[in-house]
Design a protein around this motif. Structure first.
Motif, mmCIF file in Angstrom:
data_model
loop_
_atom_site.group_PDB
_atom_site.id
_atom_site.type_symbol
_atom_site.label_atom_id
_atom_site.label_comp_id
_atom_site.label_asym_id
_atom_site.label_seq_id
_atom_site.Cartn_x
_atom_site.Cartn_y
_atom_site.Cartn_z
ATOM 1 N N LEU A 34 12.421 28.194 91.417
ATOM 2 C CA LEU A 34 13.187 29.151 92.217
ATOM 3 C C LEU A 34 12.674 30.574 92.015
ATOM 4 O O LEU A 34 12.536 31.337 92.982
ATOM 5 N N LEU A 35 12.383 30.927 90.778
ATOM 6 C CA LEU A 35 11.895 32.279 90.502
ATOM 7 C C LEU A 35 10.505 32.489 91.104
ATOM 8 O O LEU A 35 10.212 33.562 91.646
ATOM 9 N N ARG A 36 9.651 31.473 91.007
ATOM 10 C CA ARG A 36 8.315 31.592 91.606
ATOM 11 C C ARG A 36 8.415 31.680 93.126
ATOM 12 O O ARG A 36 7.664 32.420 93.772
ATOM 13 N N THR A 37 9.351 30.934 93.718
ATOM 14 C CA THR A 37 9.552 30.986 95.165
ATOM 15 C C THR A 37 10.035 32.364 95.588
ATOM 16 O O THR A 37 9.631 32.886 96.637
ATOM 17 N N LEU A 38 10.890 32.970 94.764
ATOM 18 C CA LEU A 38 11.373 34.316 95.052
ATOM 19 C C LEU A 38 10.231 35.327 95.061
ATOM 20 O O LEU A 38 10.133 36.174 95.959
ATOM 21 N N ALA A 261 8.110 37.370 84.392
ATOM 22 C CA ALA A 261 8.206 37.217 82.937
ATOM 23 C C ALA A 261 9.316 36.236 82.568
ATOM 24 O O ALA A 261 9.135 35.369 81.700
ATOM 25 N N VAL A 262 10.453 36.346 83.231
ATOM 26 C CA VAL A 262 11.575 35.440 82.964
ATOM 27 C C VAL A 262 11.203 33.993 83.275
ATOM 28 O O VAL A 262 11.577 33.069 82.547
ATOM 29 N N SER A 263 10.451 33.795 84.366
ATOM 30 C CA SER A 263 10.061 32.431 84.737
ATOM 31 C C SER A 263 9.225 31.773 83.639
ATOM 32 O O SER A 263 9.389 30.585 83.344
ATOM 33 N N TYR A 264 8.348 32.549 83.009
ATOM 34 C CA TYR A 264 7.519 31.996 81.928
ATOM 35 C C TYR A 264 8.320 31.852 80.634
ATOM 36 O O TYR A 264 8.085 30.925 79.848
ATOM 37 N N ILE A 265 9.253 32.764 80.400
ATOM 38 C CA ILE A 265 10.094 32.663 79.205
ATOM 39 C C ILE A 265 10.919 31.383 79.244
ATOM 40 O O ILE A 265 11.128 30.725 78.211
ATOM 41 N N ILE A 266 11.391 31.014 80.439
ATOM 42 C CA ILE A 266 12.162 29.775 80.590
ATOM 43 C C ILE A 266 11.336 28.576 80.131
ATOM 44 O O ILE A 266 11.836 27.685 79.428
ATOM 45 N N ILE A 267 10.069 28.554 80.516
ATOM 46 C CA ILE A 267 9.199 27.444 80.120
ATOM 47 C C ILE A 267 8.980 27.442 78.616
ATOM 48 O O ILE A 267 8.971 26.380 77.973
ATOM 49 N N VAL A 268 8.818 28.605 78.014
ATOM 50 C CA VAL A 268 8.632 28.692 76.562
ATOM 51 C C VAL A 268 9.870 28.176 75.835
ATOM 52 O O VAL A 268 9.762 27.429 74.843
ATOM 53 N N ILE A 269 11.047 28.539 76.339
ATOM 54 C CA ILE A 269 12.291 28.098 75.700
ATOM 55 C C ILE A 269 12.417 26.580 75.739
ATOM 56 O O ILE A 269 12.731 25.935 74.725
ATOM 57 N N ILE A 270 12.188 25.984 76.907
ATOM 58 C CA ILE A 270 12.326 24.534 77.005
ATOM 59 C C ILE A 270 11.231 23.832 76.207
ATOM 60 O O ILE A 270 11.423 22.713 75.707
ATOM 61 N N MET A 271 10.086 24.505 76.038
ATOM 62 C CA MET A 271 9.016 23.932 75.220
ATOM 63 C C MET A 271 9.455 23.866 73.756
ATOM 64 O O MET A 271 9.191 22.875 73.063
ATOM 65 N N VAL A 272 10.148 24.888 73.285
ATOM 66 C CA VAL A 272 10.664 24.890 71.917
ATOM 67 C C VAL A 272 11.703 23.782 71.742
ATOM 68 O O VAL A 272 11.713 23.070 70.724
ATOM 69 N N VAL A 273 12.586 23.640 72.732
ATOM 70 C CA VAL A 273 13.601 22.581 72.682
ATOM 71 C C VAL A 273 12.938 21.206 72.646
ATOM 72 O O VAL A 273 13.320 20.331 71.858
ATOM 73 N N MET A 274 11.940 21.032 73.484
ATOM 74 C CA MET A 274 11.240 19.747 73.547
ATOM 75 C C MET A 274 10.499 19.476 72.236
ATOM 76 O O MET A 274 10.477 18.349 71.735
ATOM 77 N N ALA A 275 9.889 20.502 71.668
ATOM 78 C CA ALA A 275 9.170 20.346 70.403
ATOM 79 C C ALA A 275 10.128 19.947 69.291
ATOM 80 O O ALA A 275 9.794 19.103 68.437
ATOM 81 N N ASN A 276 11.327 20.521 69.304
ATOM 82 C CA ASN A 276 12.330 20.160 68.297
ATOM 83 C C ASN A 276 12.744 18.697 68.450
ATOM 84 O O ASN A 276 12.908 17.973 67.453
ATOM 85 N N ALA A 347 2.978 25.138 97.956
ATOM 86 C CA ALA A 347 2.247 24.084 97.239
ATOM 87 C C ALA A 347 1.829 24.559 95.854
ATOM 88 O O ALA A 347 1.823 23.789 94.884
ATOM 89 N N SER A 348 1.487 25.840 95.745
ATOM 90 C CA SER A 348 1.082 26.391 94.450
ATOM 91 C C SER A 348 2.244 26.350 93.459
ATOM 92 O O SER A 348 2.039 26.114 92.259
ATOM 93 N N THR A 349 3.474 26.561 93.947
ATOM 94 C CA THR A 349 4.647 26.501 93.074
ATOM 95 C C THR A 349 4.879 25.091 92.566
ATOM 96 O O THR A 349 5.174 24.874 91.380
ATOM 97 N N VAL A 350 4.736 24.102 93.456
ATOM 98 C CA VAL A 350 4.877 22.700 93.056
ATOM 99 C C VAL A 350 3.844 22.351 91.990
ATOM 100 O O VAL A 350 4.154 21.701 90.980
#
Length: 385
Positions: A34-38, A261-276, A347-350
């Motif tokens: 959604l953020l990338r689409t925006l 920046a927020v869009s990438y931070i979201i990915i970093v956060i879920i990456m930490v959760v997944m790593a845990n 397509a780039s967002t997908v």
């Protein structure tokens, strides 16, 4: 097939934890999309710009109009093939909330410069003949339920008063990025009324749109145009259509940078959760991995198990998040109306969403996979998960 069954059993051994992790991935990947689409929607006008069009405006500000008399001199500039002009109208339809872009244009030349507005020949001719006629994009017509022949009342803000236009045509965009949320009508009709009401405000245009023969000559032609009116009472600034659109985007550059920046931070956060999640999984199964090594399975097999399980969870969550992005974008696009006319998943967002999910799966499993591949068999068998 055996490995896939094993991965599925391992992945859903703790269903609650896996389910919560997948839900987090769905939310993160959908929010990222959604953020990338925006951001893409904000730059849609730039992406839809033509390299064969230049825009000439006042060098002082876009709010300062240019004399209509400039049109004759612009036609004589070497490299200019077509000239048209437009005024921002700035009216509202019925209520203040019903605001959308409206332009008073020189119709014949303007449509020639914008072939991406696909209009039937009958509708085009009806529009050209009717001084009070108007045409609109398909998205705008669908929003308000308009059909050809309807009367559209507009209350002017910049051009005060009540105006009424007859809808003579509805255009479809040649591409998905073509803006279909605008309304166009005759500049001459507006100018005639303004001449009667406010004489000094007549015979001025907001911008000139120039068609050029060769895109690589855009800079040179722009210099020729601006030199023509240098030191005049109304100096000009000529730039490519893309640069003109970027001037509006630049006003929100800090906001767009924050959104990215927020869009990438979201990915970093879920990456930490997944790593845990994967670290907890590896710690609980330490004795199992030690048993596999004792039975003769290589450290590489243990690594493949952890990476495979992590990727499976990440791709399930990422796939569901990607699927949820499309209806979410559709709902937001309906709510935004004409504020962001091109609000569609690119397509780039997908590709970025899929890449982000895979990246999260790989990175999350890297540390536990490395640790489990080096586990000592004896210590591992003694471990109580």
């Amino acid at each position: 097939m055996f490995l896939l069954k094993l991965l599925l059993r391992n992945a859903f051994r703790h269903r609650l934890r896996t389910g919560l992790t997948i839900v987090g991935l769905v939310v993160a990947v959908c929010a990222f999309g959604l953020l990338r689409t925006l951001v893409d929607a904000w730059y849609a006008g730039v992406a839809a710009s033509s390299s064969t069009r230049l825009v000439t405006r006042s060098a002082v500000s876009l709010t300062f109009p240019l004399p209509l008399s400039y049109s004759q001199r612009l036609r004589a500039v070497d490299g200019v093939t077509t000239i048209s002009w437009a005024n921002w109208f700035g009216g509202v339809y019925q209520t203040e909330r019903n605001f959308f872009p409206q332009f008073a244009v020189e119709p014949a030349s303007y449509l020639k410069l914008y072939p991406e507005y696909r209009l039937s020949e009958d509708e085009k001719q009806a529009f050209l003949r009717d001084r009070r006629g108007a045409i609109v994009g398909r998205k705008l017509a669908s929003t308000y339920g308009w059909k050809v022949g309807d009367q559209i009342p507009i209350r002017g803000t910049i051009y005060s008063g009540d105006w009424s236009f007859t809808l003579r045509g509805i255009w479809d965009g040649a591409e998905a990025k073509t803006d279909e949320s605008q309304m166009l009508f005759h500049w001459q009709y507006i100018n005639e009324v303004m001449r009667k009401r406010f004489g000094p405000r007549a015979d001025f245009v907001g911008v000139y749109v120039l068609g050029i023969d060769e895109p690589h000559n855009a800079a040179l032609i722009s210099q020729r145009v601006d030199a023509l009116f240098k030191n005049s009472s109304a100096e000009t600034l000529t730039e490519t259509e893309a640069a003109f659109q970027l001037s509006f985007v630049s006003m929100s550059e800090a906001i767009l940078a924050a959104i990215e920046a927020v869009s990438y931070i979201i990915i970093v956060i879920i990456m930490v959760v997944m790593a845990n999640t994967m670290t907890m999984t590896a710690r609980e199964r330490m004795a199992e991995y030690a048993t596999l090594k004792a039975l003769g399975f290589s450290p590489g097999f243990v690594v493949r198990l952890l990476f495979g399980e992590s990727l499976l969870i990440a791709l399930i969550g990422g796939g569901l998040g990607l699927a949820a992005t499309f209806p979410a974008v559709g709902a937001i696009a309906g709510a935004l109306g004409s504020f962001l006319p091109v609000f569609q998943v690119q397509a780039s967002t997908v590709a970025m969403q899929a890449g982000a999910a895979a990246f999260v799966g790989l990175v999350a499993a890297a540390w536990p996979a490395w640790r489990m591949s080096r586990i000592d068999i004896v210590q591992g068998l003694r471990h109580i998960g």
